[in-house]
Design an enzyme around this catalytic site. Structure first.
Site, PDB file in Angstrom:
ATOM      1  N   HIS A 228       0.821  -1.216   0.000  1.00  0.00           N
ATOM      2  CA  HIS A 228       0.000   0.000   0.000  1.00  0.00           C
ATOM      3  C   HIS A 228       0.855   1.268   0.000  1.00  0.00           C
ATOM      4  CE1 HIS A 228      -3.606  -2.295   0.403  1.00  0.00           C
ATOM      5  NE2 HIS A 228      -3.326  -2.734   1.620  1.00  0.00           N
TER       6      HIS A 228
ATOM      7  N   ASP B 224      -2.791 -10.563  -2.271  1.00  0.00           N
ATOM      8  CA  ASP B 224      -3.367 -10.062  -1.035  1.00  0.00           C
ATOM      9  C   ASP B 224      -4.853  -9.752  -1.247  1.00  0.00           C
ATOM     10  OD1 ASP B 224      -2.094  -8.582   1.668  1.00  0.00           O
ATOM     11  OD2 ASP B 224      -3.977  -7.699   0.996  1.00  0.00           O
TER      12      ASP B 224
ATOM     13  N   HIS C 132      -6.407  -7.240  -0.340  1.00  0.00           N
ATOM     14  CA  HIS C 132      -6.538  -5.825  -0.664  1.00  0.00           C
ATOM     15  C   HIS C 132      -5.708  -5.494  -1.905  1.00  0.00           C
ATOM     16  CE1 HIS C 132      -7.103  -6.053   3.799  1.00  0.00           C
ATOM     17  NE2 HIS C 132      -8.162  -5.335   3.485  1.00  0.00           N
TER      18      HIS C 132
ATOM     19  N   ASP D 194      -4.355 -12.887   3.562  1.00  0.00           N
ATOM     20  CA  ASP D 194      -5.609 -12.424   4.134  1.00  0.00           C
ATOM     21  C   ASP D 194      -6.815 -12.655   3.230  1.00  0.00           C
ATOM     22  OD1 ASP D 194      -4.468 -10.588   2.429  1.00  0.00           O
ATOM     23  OD2 ASP D 194      -4.590  -8.895   3.804  1.00  0.00           O
TER      24      ASP D 194
END
Length: 340
Positions: A158, A193, A195, A282
């Protein structure tokens, strides 16, 4: 499989996290290192310490202004009367071309996208060695390893070139890919991931020498919200070198594997000769930040599919938060990869 970790990564111990307006315990905890290392060792990984490749590979991705900020902001913050123990932004510019303030508070708002990336006295050292872990993993690939696992923590995908966010400070996967590209390879980043890897996308969005592919929960109602949509394909020289594969919330193994097949087909079309896997765990059905529903067995299938591509692979740890299945999920993926 060769694996790399540095104990200094555990010094970053964030306390602050805000979700839906509520202040909660930050889920990016140091104990993740212990659990993930045990999971990798269960899959046969042998760990060693990273080498220090210096600031050059990091500065090839992140601006010097941002790196000075990360190294100095906590000391400056502590001079503010009544300041919190961690650097947490409370104001942000409306765009990246806004004027750059001298104020520590203003610079925190410029360089920290959200409240999930608080900076303490130990953050820089942990982030630095997290990045060196990824670079050392890339060096192992250059030395002829078929695969390597970089246990990088804090995570990185990120983080933009000058902006922290989502628990991330230095973009370890991007740093590793840029390092490999600088050595003459043609890397693709495959982000699994839950996200979207918005920082990674932002770093390479106008470049054509690194392909970015991300499989993630649809951001229309999921972090990071503003990036990761299917129409985002790159710009300028990088047009067509970014592929987002957003999936509906709750997607399980079958549909996930269909998306992975599409991603690997794009990587083949790019002519990649090495894959950097931004390895979030995740997407697991019981992860605390759940968005998808991949099973422990599903991670083995993901690992096997990546191995079947046939290129060297560097796994760089991203998300995957403390829950009963975290270590087992990592072991499953690495075992699935090594079985092919």
């Amino acid at each position: 499989m060769k694996a790399i970790v540095d104990p200094r990564q555990a010094r970053h111990d964030p306390k602050h996290f805000m979700a839906n307006g509520a202040i909660l315990q930050n889920p990016e905890q140091p104990r993740r290192v212990e659990v993930l290392q045990a999971g990798a060792e269960a899959a046969g990984c042998v760990f060693e310490a990273p080498d220090d490749h210096g600031p050059g590979p990091i500065a090839a991705v992140h601006s010097p202004e941002y790196l000075v900020f990360l190294q100095t902001i906590h000391e400056r913050w502590m001079r503010i009367e009544g300041a919190s123990e961690e650097v947490i932004p409370n104001i942000h510019p409306d765009n990246r071309t806004a004027s750059y303030p001298r104020s520590a508070v203003g610079q925190a708002g410029f360089h920290q996208a959200d409240t999930s990336c608080p900076i303490s006295a130990d953050t820089w050292a942990s982030a630095y060695w997290s990045a060196q872990t990824a670079i050392s993993g890339a060096a192992a690939i250059l030395d002829g390893e078929r695969a390597a696992y970089a246990l990088s923590r804090p995570p990185g995908h990120h983080a933009f070139g000058d902006l922290a966010g989502g628990f991330c400070f230095l973009n370890n996967s991007a740093i590793a890919a840029r390092y490999l590209a600088g050595k003459g390879l043609r890397p693709a980043i495959l982000d699994v991931d839950v996200h979207h890897g918005n920082g990674t996308q932002g770093i390479f969005y106008r470049q054509s020498d690194v392909l970015t592919v991300s499989i993630h929960a649809d951001p229309v109602r999921f972090y990071p919200f503003f990036w990761g949509h299917a129409h985002e394909r790159g710009e300028g020289e990088g047009l067509g070198c970014n592929l987002n594969l957003p999936l509906p919330r709750g997607t399980g193994d079958g549909d996930y594997m269909r998306a992975l097949k599409t991603g690997l087909e794009r990587i083949a079309a790019f002519g990649a000769d090495v894959i950097v896997v931004a390895l979030g765990l995740d997407a697991y059905e019981d992860d605390p930040l759940k968005g998808l529903a991949v099973t422990t067995g599903g991670f083995a299938v993901i690992g096997g599919a990546i191995a079947s591509f046939g290129a060297p692979v560097l796994f760089v740890q991203e998300g995957g938060y403390l829950c009963d299945g975290l270590g087992a999920n990592l072991a499953s993926l690495l075992e699935g990869f090594q079985a092919v």
